[in-house]
Structure formats: structure tokens, C-alpha cells
Scaffold this motif. Sequence first.
Motif, PDB file in Angstrom:
ATOM      1  N   VAL A 160      49.539  42.268  42.042  1.00  0.00           N
ATOM      2  CA  VAL A 160      48.719  43.452  42.325  1.00  0.00           C
ATOM      3  C   VAL A 160      47.254  43.053  42.459  1.00  0.00           C
ATOM      4  CG1 VAL A 160      47.956  45.685  41.423  1.00  0.00           C
ATOM      5  CG2 VAL A 160      50.323  44.955  41.085  1.00  0.00           C
ATOM      6  N   ALA A 161      46.792  42.202  41.563  1.00  0.00           N
ATOM      7  CA  ALA A 161      45.407  41.745  41.605  1.00  0.00           C
ATOM      8  C   ALA A 161      45.131  40.971  42.888  1.00  0.00           C
ATOM      9  CB  ALA A 161      45.118  40.874  40.389  1.00  0.00           C
ATOM     10  N   GLU A 162      46.064  40.108  43.294  1.00  0.00           N
ATOM     11  CA  GLU A 162      45.875  39.304  44.503  1.00  0.00           C
ATOM     12  C   GLU A 162      45.780  40.187  45.738  1.00  0.00           C
ATOM     13  OE1 GLU A 162      47.865  35.427  46.750  1.00  0.00           O
ATOM     14  OE2 GLU A 162      48.718  36.203  44.873  1.00  0.00           O
ATOM     15  N   ALA A 163      46.656  41.179  45.834  1.00  0.00           N
ATOM     16  CA  ALA A 163      46.638  42.089  46.981  1.00  0.00           C
ATOM     17  C   ALA A 163      45.338  42.895  47.014  1.00  0.00           C
ATOM     18  CB  ALA A 163      47.845  43.019  46.923  1.00  0.00           C
ATOM     19  N   THR A 164      44.855  43.305  45.843  1.00  0.00           N
ATOM     20  CA  THR A 164      43.620  44.094  45.764  1.00  0.00           C
ATOM     21  C   THR A 164      42.424  43.267  46.210  1.00  0.00           C
ATOM     22  OG1 THR A 164      44.533  45.363  43.915  1.00  0.00           O
ATOM     23  CG2 THR A 164      42.157  45.471  44.257  1.00  0.00           C
ATOM     24  N   VAL A 165      42.357  42.021  45.772  1.00  0.00           N
ATOM     25  CA  VAL A 165      41.251  41.145  46.164  1.00  0.00           C
ATOM     26  C   VAL A 165      41.272  40.904  47.663  1.00  0.00           C
ATOM     27  CG1 VAL A 165      40.296  38.808  45.970  1.00  0.00           C
ATOM     28  CG2 VAL A 165      41.065  40.026  43.922  1.00  0.00           C
ATOM     29  N   LYS A 166      42.431  40.629  48.228  1.00  0.00           N
ATOM     30  CA  LYS A 166      42.540  40.342  49.662  1.00  0.00           C
ATOM     31  C   LYS A 166      42.083  41.528  50.505  1.00  0.00           C
ATOM     32  CE  LYS A 166      46.164  36.811  49.512  1.00  0.00           C
ATOM     33  NZ  LYS A 166      47.554  36.434  49.892  1.00  0.00           N
ATOM     34  N   LYS A 167      42.321  42.736  50.017  1.00  0.00           N
ATOM     35  CA  LYS A 167      41.876  43.930  50.741  1.00  0.00           C
ATOM     36  C   LYS A 167      40.380  44.146  50.561  1.00  0.00           C
ATOM     37  CE  LYS A 167      42.688  48.913  51.113  1.00  0.00           C
ATOM     38  NZ  LYS A 167      43.481  50.070  50.607  1.00  0.00           N
ATOM     39  N   ALA A 168      39.897  43.941  49.332  1.00  0.00           N
ATOM     40  CA  ALA A 168      38.493  44.230  49.014  1.00  0.00           C
ATOM     41  C   ALA A 168      37.529  43.301  49.734  1.00  0.00           C
ATOM     42  CB  ALA A 168      38.277  44.132  47.512  1.00  0.00           C
ATOM     43  N   ILE A 169      37.932  42.071  50.046  1.00  0.00           N
ATOM     44  CA  ILE A 169      36.999  41.144  50.695  1.00  0.00           C
ATOM     45  C   ILE A 169      36.636  41.614  52.101  1.00  0.00           C
ATOM     46  CG2 ILE A 169      37.775  39.173  49.336  1.00  0.00           C
ATOM     47  CD1 ILE A 169      39.420  38.236  51.700  1.00  0.00           C
ATOM     48  N   PHE A 170      37.449  42.472  52.683  1.00  0.00           N
ATOM     49  CA  PHE A 170      37.140  42.996  54.002  1.00  0.00           C
ATOM     50  C   PHE A 170      36.459  44.359  53.952  1.00  0.00           C
ATOM     51  CE2 PHE A 170      40.862  40.197  54.717  1.00  0.00           C
ATOM     52  CZ  PHE A 170      40.248  39.269  55.544  1.00  0.00           C
ATOM     53  N   THR A 171      36.710  45.130  52.874  1.00  0.00           N
ATOM     54  CA  THR A 171      36.109  46.461  52.760  1.00  0.00           C
ATOM     55  C   THR A 171      34.770  46.443  52.034  1.00  0.00           C
ATOM     56  OG1 THR A 171      37.281  46.925  50.679  1.00  0.00           O
ATOM     57  CG2 THR A 171      38.392  47.522  52.749  1.00  0.00           C
ATOM     58  N   GLY A 172      34.483  45.354  51.318  1.00  0.00           N
ATOM     59  CA  GLY A 172      33.233  45.270  50.566  1.00  0.00           C
ATOM     60  C   GLY A 172      33.311  45.926  49.203  1.00  0.00           C
ATOM     61  N   ASP A 173      34.526  46.198  48.721  1.00  0.00           N
ATOM     62  CA  ASP A 173      34.683  46.791  47.390  1.00  0.00           C
ATOM     63  C   ASP A 173      34.464  45.723  46.314  1.00  0.00           C
ATOM     64  OD1 ASP A 173      35.299  49.062  48.741  1.00  0.00           O
ATOM     65  OD2 ASP A 173      37.407  49.159  48.116  1.00  0.00           O
ATOM     66  N   TRP A 174      34.339  46.193  45.082  1.00  0.00           N
ATOM     67  CA  TRP A 174      34.269  45.298  43.926  1.00  0.00           C
ATOM     68  C   TRP A 174      35.623  45.282  43.236  1.00  0.00           C
ATOM     69  CZ3 TRP A 174      29.126  46.714  40.956  1.00  0.00           C
ATOM     70  CH2 TRP A 174      28.031  46.415  41.787  1.00  0.00           C
ATOM     71  N   VAL A 175      35.988  44.118  42.690  1.00  0.00           N
ATOM     72  CA  VAL A 175      37.220  43.982  41.922  1.00  0.00           C
ATOM     73  C   VAL A 175      36.885  43.357  40.570  1.00  0.00           C
ATOM     74  CG1 VAL A 175      39.523  42.965  41.796  1.00  0.00           C
ATOM     75  CG2 VAL A 175      38.603  43.694  44.008  1.00  0.00           C
ATOM     76  N   CYS A 176      37.376  43.982  39.515  1.00  0.00           N
ATOM     77  CA  CYS A 176      37.196  43.452  38.161  1.00  0.00           C
ATOM     78  C   CYS A 176      38.564  43.131  37.583  1.00  0.00           C
ATOM     79  CB  CYS A 176      36.469  44.465  37.277  1.00  0.00           C
ATOM     80  SG  CYS A 176      36.301  43.930  35.547  1.00  0.00           S
ATOM     81  N   LEU A 177      38.794  41.849  37.319  1.00  0.00           N
ATOM     82  CA  LEU A 177      40.057  41.414  36.719  1.00  0.00           C
ATOM     83  C   LEU A 177      39.807  41.154  35.238  1.00  0.00           C
ATOM     84  CD1 LEU A 177      41.325  38.943  39.489  1.00  0.00           C
ATOM     85  CD2 LEU A 177      41.688  41.421  39.284  1.00  0.00           C
ATOM     86  N   GLN A 178      40.398  42.000  34.404  1.00  0.00           N
ATOM     87  CA  GLN A 178      40.167  41.930  32.971  1.00  0.00           C
ATOM     88  C   GLN A 178      41.167  40.994  32.285  1.00  0.00           C
ATOM     89  OE1 GLN A 178      40.639  46.250  32.307  1.00  0.00           O
ATOM     90  NE2 GLN A 178      38.542  46.238  31.510  1.00  0.00           N
ATOM     91  N   ASN A 179      40.724  40.390  31.196  1.00  0.00           N
ATOM     92  CA  ASN A 179      41.590  39.627  30.293  1.00  0.00           C
ATOM     93  C   ASN A 179      42.364  38.519  31.018  1.00  0.00           C
ATOM     94  OD1 ASN A 179      40.835  41.384  28.158  1.00  0.00           O
ATOM     95  ND2 ASN A 179      42.384  42.859  28.821  1.00  0.00           N
ATOM     96  N   CYS A 180      41.619  37.667  31.704  1.00  0.00           N
ATOM     97  CA  CYS A 180      42.263  36.570  32.419  1.00  0.00           C
ATOM     98  C   CYS A 180      43.030  35.636  31.474  1.00  0.00           C
ATOM     99  CB  CYS A 180      41.223  35.771  33.193  1.00  0.00           C
ATOM    100  SG  CYS A 180      40.480  36.681  34.571  1.00  0.00           S
ATOM    101  N   HIS A 181      42.625  35.607  30.206  1.00  0.00           N
ATOM    102  CA  HIS A 181      43.288  34.715  29.252  1.00  0.00           C
ATOM    103  C   HIS A 181      44.729  35.147  28.970  1.00  0.00           C
ATOM    104  CE1 HIS A 181      41.568  38.045  26.966  1.00  0.00           C
ATOM    105  NE2 HIS A 181      42.444  37.815  26.027  1.00  0.00           N
ATOM    106  N   LEU A 182      45.058  36.391  29.319  1.00  0.00           N
ATOM    107  CA  LEU A 182      46.422  36.877  29.097  1.00  0.00           C
ATOM    108  C   LEU A 182      47.352  36.551  30.263  1.00  0.00           C
ATOM    109  CD1 LEU A 182      45.679  40.419  27.575  1.00  0.00           C
ATOM    110  CD2 LEU A 182      46.135  38.266  26.379  1.00  0.00           C
ATOM    111  N   ALA A 183      46.803  35.975  31.318  1.00  0.00           N
ATOM    112  CA  ALA A 183      47.610  35.657  32.501  1.00  0.00           C
ATOM    113  C   ALA A 183      47.469  34.179  32.834  1.00  0.00           C
ATOM    114  CB  ALA A 183      47.183  36.530  33.675  1.00  0.00           C
ATOM    115  N   SER A 184      47.727  33.337  31.844  1.00  0.00           N
ATOM    116  CA  SER A 184      47.524  31.894  32.029  1.00  0.00           C
ATOM    117  C   SER A 184      48.371  31.333  33.163  1.00  0.00           C
ATOM    118  CB  SER A 184      47.828  31.154  30.727  1.00  0.00           C
ATOM    119  OG  SER A 184      49.150  31.433  30.279  1.00  0.00           O
ATOM    120  N   SER A 185      49.577  31.866  33.340  1.00  0.00           N
ATOM    121  CA  SER A 185      50.458  31.356  34.396  1.00  0.00           C
ATOM    122  C   SER A 185      49.958  31.704  35.790  1.00  0.00           C
ATOM    123  CB  SER A 185      51.876  31.894  34.209  1.00  0.00           C
ATOM    124  OG  SER A 185      51.883  33.315  34.319  1.00  0.00           O
TER     125      SER A 185
END
Length: 265
Positions: A203-228
Amino acid sequence: EHKMLFSFLICSSILRAKGVITLAEWNFLLRGVSTLGGEVGARMKEFGNRPAFISQTKWELIKGVYKSVPSVASVMKYLMTKSAEFLQLIESSSPYDAALPEGLPKKVTPFQKLLLVKIFHEDKLVGALSKYVSESLGPEFTEHPPFSLEDIYKDTNKTTPIIFILSTGADPTGMLQRFGEKMSRVAGECMHIISLGQGQGPVAEATVKKAIFTGDWVCLQNCHLASSWMTSLEKIVESLQTNPEIHNDFRLWLTSMPSTTFPVL
């Protein structure tokens, strides 16, 4: 805390090089009575008996500084003759700022006052070190500048993520949301906040890929919980460096507790 300690090391190095701080004073601050070698009490019988209001631990430090730090010995000996003032110094809640008795045989330097704090109130030594550095180098060496997202944002760009390293109980999300509103990036509209973990990577990857073209901001919280998923995040960030079509207003915000798997960028 680390800034203060680093500043103190710089400050003390300068003053030791100038001869303001003696080697004996420096050794006593760092090592206490261990610098004397052997038992202090056996060689200090002439110092007198321990007053009832002074603990045995403090008494050994008093005898230690008297024996090993000549620059402080006369001051300590004088204090021992002034029981009332001595007790007031020991009971002071701010020993570094406490007034010393009048009539001292010599002026007590700021560093020597640190030695007195070490002896009588070692639990307040860190605060005393901060005041010492502030007096010697200036308050800017101990004070932390106010944190402002407005100032940070001026140094950001569309290809480099902004990382918040979290501490227990800290959460910058609310501050980011308020700043986003000022920048016309309202959460849920032009700012997308995703808490990682439990399969949120795609979900985060899809959101980032869309936002880079629309100029939106993306905040990914708690990266330490998604080590894989951190290797995937690394690839996403690397792709930002070579993508010519990224919207100038795009920003990627990341939060994480200190972790061995983050940051991998």
C-alpha cells in the motif's frame, strides 16, 4: 545530553591547554579518590574526625581532594572550620550556584566548584557541567535551538526523504499535520499517512508511486516495524534520484525508532 557532554569536552580541553584547569583537578573530576592509590584514610589521620552530617563516602572524597588537589586543599580545609556554612553548602539544592563562605584563603574557580559539586551532590553534576560550559563558552553551546518544520522544509527537496528518529513517547505526526495544513497538504487529501506493519508495504509503495506525479506528501510511520520491507523502501528512494518526472512539491517523510534495520538508505 550528548551536545552538552561534547561541549564540555571541548571547553575543558581549551582550558586545560591554557592552564586554567590543572591536571590534578581534571583527574579528580574524572576518577575521584582512585587517583590517590591505596587507602586515603590511613594517610589522613591528621585531617580530623568525620562530622556527623557528612557520610563516609563524601568524607573519603573530601580527604581525597584535600590530599590530591593542592589548588583546592586550602579551600577545603577552611570549609571544615565553618560547620554552619559547610552544612548549608551540602544541603543546597543548587550547589554550583551556592554562595561560598566569606574569608576563603583563595578564590574558587568555576572548575573547582565542579569538584565541590562532585563531592557533595554528584547527582547534580550534569546540571553543573551545563552551567559551567554556558559560563565559559556561551549558552549556545548547551541550549538546543527551537525545532521548526518551516526551517527544515526550506532545506528539503523532492528526491531526499525527511527522517524523524523517534524516542519513547515522541510522535511528530501531529506537528507534521499542522504544518501540512499551512502548506495546503491536508491529511487525507494531499498528505497520505501510512503506518507500516501488517502488510502495509505494498500500500505504501503504491501511494508513493502515485504521489511523485501528483505532488502529494507521503508519511510512512514506524519504519522499524517493517524491517522486511526496508529493502523495497531503499529501492524506491534510489529510484527518486533518477526519475525526471517527479513533481517538485512531492515530499517523503519517514519515522522510525532506532533500529539495526533502519535506516538502510
